[in-house]
Design a protein around this motif. Structure first.
Motif, PDB file in Angstrom:
ATOM      1  N   LYS A 334       0.771  -1.168   0.030  1.00  0.00           N
ATOM      2  CA  LYS A 334      -0.055   0.153  -0.067  1.00  0.00           C
ATOM      3  C   LYS A 334       0.889   1.313   0.080  1.00  0.00           C
ATOM      4  O   LYS A 334       0.493   2.271  -0.926  1.00  0.00           O
ATOM      5  CB  LYS A 334      -0.843   0.047   1.126  1.00  0.00           C
ATOM      6  CG  LYS A 334      -1.797   1.355   1.231  1.00  0.00           C
ATOM      7  CD  LYS A 334      -2.788   1.145   2.424  1.00  0.00           C
ATOM      8  CE  LYS A 334      -3.593   2.399   2.447  1.00  0.00           C
ATOM      9  NZ  LYS A 334      -3.005   3.820   2.165  1.00  0.00           N
ATOM     10  N   ALA A 335       1.963   1.312   0.861  1.00  0.00           N
ATOM     11  CA  ALA A 335       2.853   2.549   0.794  1.00  0.00           C
ATOM     12  C   ALA A 335       3.495   2.580  -0.316  1.00  0.00           C
ATOM     13  O   ALA A 335       3.672   3.608  -0.853  1.00  0.00           O
ATOM     14  CB  ALA A 335       3.844   2.439   1.996  1.00  0.00           C
ATOM     15  N   LEU A 336       4.070   1.627  -0.857  1.00  0.00           N
ATOM     16  CA  LEU A 336       4.668   1.605  -2.224  1.00  0.00           C
ATOM     17  C   LEU A 336       3.817   2.230  -3.238  1.00  0.00           C
ATOM     18  O   LEU A 336       4.182   3.016  -4.527  1.00  0.00           O
ATOM     19  CB  LEU A 336       5.499   0.395  -2.688  1.00  0.00           C
ATOM     20  CG  LEU A 336       6.548   0.001  -1.860  1.00  0.00           C
ATOM     21  CD1 LEU A 336       7.169  -1.430  -2.101  1.00  0.00           C
ATOM     22  CD2 LEU A 336       7.784   1.126  -1.992  1.00  0.00           C
ATOM     23  N   THR A 337       2.482   1.685  -3.212  1.00  0.00           N
ATOM     24  CA  THR A 337       1.766   2.092  -4.269  1.00  0.00           C
ATOM     25  C   THR A 337       1.211   3.371  -4.075  1.00  0.00           C
ATOM     26  O   THR A 337       1.109   4.208  -5.271  1.00  0.00           O
ATOM     27  CB  THR A 337       0.212   1.329  -4.195  1.00  0.00           C
ATOM     28  OG1 THR A 337       0.553  -0.086  -4.465  1.00  0.00           O
ATOM     29  CG2 THR A 337      -0.698   1.622  -5.147  1.00  0.00           C
ATOM     30  N   ASP A 338       1.183   4.209  -2.973  1.00  0.00           N
ATOM     31  CA  ASP A 338       0.795   5.435  -2.628  1.00  0.00           C
ATOM     32  C   ASP A 338       1.871   6.472  -3.132  1.00  0.00           C
ATOM     33  O   ASP A 338       1.714   7.402  -3.764  1.00  0.00           O
ATOM     34  CB  ASP A 338       0.533   5.648  -1.209  1.00  0.00           C
ATOM     35  CG  ASP A 338      -0.796   5.160  -0.956  1.00  0.00           C
ATOM     36  OD1 ASP A 338      -1.767   4.815  -1.682  1.00  0.00           O
ATOM     37  OD2 ASP A 338      -1.013   4.753   0.425  1.00  0.00           O
ATOM     38  N   ASN A 339       3.227   5.898  -2.800  1.00  0.00           N
ATOM     39  CA  ASN A 339       4.247   6.669  -3.255  1.00  0.00           C
ATOM     40  C   ASN A 339       4.562   6.713  -4.942  1.00  0.00           C
ATOM     41  O   ASN A 339       4.723   7.541  -5.383  1.00  0.00           O
ATOM     42  CB  ASN A 339       5.499   6.103  -2.874  1.00  0.00           C
ATOM     43  CG  ASN A 339       5.717   6.215  -1.354  1.00  0.00           C
ATOM     44  OD1 ASN A 339       5.320   7.222  -0.691  1.00  0.00           O
ATOM     45  ND2 ASN A 339       6.578   5.516  -0.622  1.00  0.00           N
ATOM     46  N   LEU A 340       4.105   5.549  -5.442  1.00  0.00           N
ATOM     47  CA  LEU A 340       4.105   5.595  -6.753  1.00  0.00           C
ATOM     48  C   LEU A 340       3.053   6.526  -7.730  1.00  0.00           C
ATOM     49  O   LEU A 340       3.698   7.335  -8.522  1.00  0.00           O
ATOM     50  CB  LEU A 340       3.909   4.085  -7.447  1.00  0.00           C
ATOM     51  CG  LEU A 340       3.462   3.828  -8.901  1.00  0.00           C
ATOM     52  CD1 LEU A 340       5.112   4.383  -9.780  1.00  0.00           C
ATOM     53  CD2 LEU A 340       3.418   2.479  -9.178  1.00  0.00           C
ATOM     54  N   LEU A 341       1.961   6.516  -7.037  1.00  0.00           N
ATOM     55  CA  LEU A 341       0.883   7.547  -7.590  1.00  0.00           C
ATOM     56  C   LEU A 341       1.055   8.645  -7.361  1.00  0.00           C
ATOM     57  O   LEU A 341       1.043   9.713  -8.300  1.00  0.00           O
ATOM     58  CB  LEU A 341      -0.554   6.925  -7.290  1.00  0.00           C
ATOM     59  CG  LEU A 341      -1.063   5.657  -7.659  1.00  0.00           C
ATOM     60  CD1 LEU A 341      -2.100   5.338  -6.876  1.00  0.00           C
ATOM     61  CD2 LEU A 341      -1.120   5.464  -8.890  1.00  0.00           C
ATOM     62  N   SER A 342       1.861   9.181  -6.137  1.00  0.00           N
ATOM     63  CA  SER A 342       2.200  10.320  -5.907  1.00  0.00           C
ATOM     64  C   SER A 342       3.171  11.211  -6.773  1.00  0.00           C
ATOM     65  O   SER A 342       3.076  12.339  -7.237  1.00  0.00           O
ATOM     66  CB  SER A 342       2.739  10.522  -4.204  1.00  0.00           C
ATOM     67  OG  SER A 342       3.226  11.529  -4.084  1.00  0.00           O
ATOM     68  N   GLU A 343       4.237  10.024  -7.036  1.00  0.00           N
ATOM     69  CA  GLU A 343       5.351  10.588  -7.845  1.00  0.00           C
ATOM     70  C   GLU A 343       4.788  10.954  -9.181  1.00  0.00           C
ATOM     71  O   GLU A 343       5.339  11.990  -9.830  1.00  0.00           O
ATOM     72  CB  GLU A 343       6.303   9.469  -7.920  1.00  0.00           C
ATOM     73  CG  GLU A 343       7.228   9.238  -6.433  1.00  0.00           C
ATOM     74  CD  GLU A 343       8.126  10.384  -6.345  1.00  0.00           C
ATOM     75  OE1 GLU A 343       8.388  11.161  -7.228  1.00  0.00           O
ATOM     76  OE2 GLU A 343       8.376  10.898  -5.048  1.00  0.00           O
ATOM     77  N   LEU A 344       3.907  10.118  -9.833  1.00  0.00           N
ATOM     78  CA  LEU A 344       3.442  10.377 -11.133  1.00  0.00           C
ATOM     79  C   LEU A 344       2.494  11.601 -11.053  1.00  0.00           C
ATOM     80  O   LEU A 344       2.781  12.522 -11.920  1.00  0.00           O
ATOM     81  CB  LEU A 344       2.490   9.133 -11.574  1.00  0.00           C
ATOM     82  CG  LEU A 344       3.331   7.774 -11.793  1.00  0.00           C
ATOM     83  CD1 LEU A 344       2.115   6.572 -12.071  1.00  0.00           C
ATOM     84  CD2 LEU A 344       4.256   7.864 -12.829  1.00  0.00           C
ATOM     85  N   THR A 345       1.895  11.959 -10.086  1.00  0.00           N
ATOM     86  CA  THR A 345       0.922  13.172 -10.008  1.00  0.00           C
ATOM     87  C   THR A 345       1.931  14.284  -9.870  1.00  0.00           C
ATOM     88  O   THR A 345       1.423  15.529 -10.554  1.00  0.00           O
ATOM     89  CB  THR A 345      -0.027  12.807  -8.887  1.00  0.00           C
ATOM     90  OG1 THR A 345      -0.733  11.698  -8.988  1.00  0.00           O
ATOM     91  CG2 THR A 345      -0.996  14.246  -8.774  1.00  0.00           C
ATOM     92  N   SER A 346       2.684  14.224  -8.915  1.00  0.00           N
ATOM     93  CA  SER A 346       3.546  15.392  -8.690  1.00  0.00           C
ATOM     94  C   SER A 346       4.380  15.861  -9.913  1.00  0.00           C
ATOM     95  O   SER A 346       4.747  16.976 -10.191  1.00  0.00           O
ATOM     96  CB  SER A 346       4.667  15.363  -7.548  1.00  0.00           C
ATOM     97  OG  SER A 346       5.230  14.014  -7.737  1.00  0.00           O
TER      98      SER A 346
END
Length: 532
Positions: A334-346
């Motif tokens: 879950k943490a890695l998924t959130d980080n991945l989506l956050s990096e794409l969005t940012s």
């Protein structure tokens, strides 16, 4: 904060302030659109027609200012309501704080406070409560000297963001870029900065270190031990252009932009430019695939790298580029998924273009129920194709070839991936071979023996969890076999070598001289060659 750092941060961010961001990249909240000081939602009749400032910033990594749809600074949101909700501590927001802390904002929808300058110019600060998540611990907000608001106001990130906000407002009022005003007044600054950027850009592109073991603080000719960055000026550019040396002497000491801090700032600027170019190409492609994998750095911190794969019109072919790297302190799916989506969005990439993902076979990545590939499909509410990394599958094939394991009937987990050492459980003769390879690497790290070695390739160490490291190590031994033998023979009789190292060199000379080791080198080297 030194003046030159504040100015350089302004220059870094000033390159993107005129662009118009994609409205979908900067979400808004309903309350920030409709709630104004003491006004009801119905009174705000033109909210749908005028540009709406962004109020609540998601977990973003953007280094660019958060602007409205017309490229302007958003309006600070300080609604004054008849009453405010109480939190679990029975405390509530006080509008009187607006006058005491002019930077304070309030979100009606979230019932949380934010810092206006930090939200705009420093969304990645180490105080996410004032930039992304929001602050609502009202009982801790305002103390006599040590409340949360006072501590935030004194923080370096807040002061830098406030300075950037002041400079931006000054620029808007004069309709002139601050850097343009400075360079017009003193063009030598521009000449000097161009050379600073050029030198750093060249050294970074070559992968060369900028600083030395003994770093000089001033430019001096013929000094030994200085870093390549300063020595490039003193030993090359100043000799080619004497005018540049005179400019360096006239510049103030705090405006030379040569300190380690400024070197990092320039590298950050160059990295942002490259990253923006990658994102621009990826957007033009329309669809893209993402890969993510991690490895430990020298401090034993797990670092995750995100790679984009997309069609490049410039190359007329599929291309891959690393987008970002971040420390993964939480290794859950879950943490890695959130980080991945956050990096794409940012980065400004819409997940609408994500068509597939590529990970290794570890359950945290590939699990069809709780792995990252499953969570991406669940979060985006559409099917995202998962591809098992071909390089990692090759690693599993080589491991199966070398591992000494007798298959058992009914072993359902025989094909399941295990996170083990690349050389654990391998056949004894192969284990012994790789032990010798690693020992040779350690022996040739000795300065005296390294000086005797005349091979064209440097011996490589084994990487415990990746066969790529084994491939490189065997390749060097295979190609430099004769040079290694000659070095071991010389080291076993050279009195400059310590007795303990001479004994080791003599022992390994006997091992490498024997035919079995040479055959193993050829065999494993050939296998690695075809595998690679």
């Amino acid at each position: 904060m030194p003046k030159q750092l504040s100015l350089f941060a302004l220059l870094k961010r000033g390159t993107n302030t005129s662009s118009t961001p994609n409205p979908t990249d900067t979400p808004t909240t309903a309350s920030s659109q409709n709630v104004s000081s003491g006004q009801s939602d119905d009174s705000d009749t033109d909210a749908a027609t005028r540009p709406v400032p962004v109020h609540v910033v998601p977990d973003s990594g953007s280094a660019s200012p958060i602007l409205t749809s017309d490229g302007q600074l958003p309006e600070i949101r300080q609604p004054v309501l008849k009453d405010y909700p109480r939190n679990k501590h029975k405390r509530k927001f006080r509008p009187a704080w607006y006058s005491e802390f002019p930077w304070l904002e309030y979100s009606v929808e979230l019932d949380k406070a934010f810092c206006y300058p930090c939200r705009i110019f420093s969304p990645n600060s180490n105080e996410p409560a004032f930039t992304r998540t929001g602050f609502d611990n009202w009982h801790l907000a305002n103390g006599k000297t040590n409340g949360s608001f006072q501590r935030h106001e004194k923080s370096s990130s807040h002061m830098e963001a406030s300075a950037l906000l002041h400079d931006r407002k000054l620029r808007d009022s004069t309709t002139t870029n601050i850097s343009d005003l400075m360079f017009k007044k003193d063009p030598e600054h521009l000449i000097w900065l161009e050379h600073v950027f050029t030198v750093i850009c060249y050294l970074v592109a070559e992968g060369a270190p900028l600083r030395g073991d003994i770093e000089l603080t001033k430019f001096k000719n013929s000094e030994i031990g200085g870093g390549r960055f300063l020595n490039t000026f003193s030993n090359l550019l100043f000799r080619l252009n004497s005018n540049l040396e005179e400019i360096s002497k006239r510049l103030p000491e705090n405006a030379k932009y040569t300190s380690p801090t400024m070197q990092h700032e320039v590298i950050d600027v160059l990295g942002t430019i490259v990253k923006n170019k990658i994102v621009e190409e990826c957007k033009q492609s329309g669809i893209f695939s993402v890969s993510m994998d991690g490895t430990e750095d020298s401090s034993a911190t797990e670092m995750e790298v995100i790679v984009l794969r997309y069609w490049s019109d410039n190359l007329d072919d599929v291309t891959e580029h690393a987008l970002s790297m971040f420390p993964a302190r939480d290794r859950t799916a879950k943490a890695l998924t959130d980080n991945l989506l956050s990096e794409l969005t940012s980065a400004g990439l819409s997940t609408d273009g994500l068509c597939s993902d590529c990970f290794d076979g570890a359950s945290v990545m590939s699990g069809w129920k709780g792995g990252i590939q499953a969570l991406l499909t669940s979060n985006l509410k559409r099917f995202i194709l998962y591809v098992h990394c071909f390089n990692h599958r090759l690693y599993l094939v080589i491991k199966k070839v070398l591992v000494h394991k007798t298959p058992r009937a009914g072993d359902e987990n025989d094909d399941e991936e295990e996170e083990v050492s690349a050389t654990s459980n391998v056949r004894p003769e192969i284990q012994e071979f790789f032990t010798h390879v690693q020992s040779l690497y350690s022996l040739f790290k000795n300065p005296t023996i390294a000086e005797l070695y005349g091979g064209k390739l440097t011996l490589k160490r084994l990487i415990d969890t990746r066969w790529s490291g084994h491939i490189n190590a065997v390749k060097v031994i295979k190609e430099c076999y004769t040079d290694i033998l000659d070095t071991l023979k010389d080291a076993s009789t050279n009195l400059k070598v310590k007795p303990k190292q001479r004994i080791k060199a003599q022992a390994y000379y006997k091992v490498l001289s024997k035919c079995p080791f040479a055959r193993k080198t050829t065999l494993v080297g050939g296998l690695c060659y075809y595998a690679s």
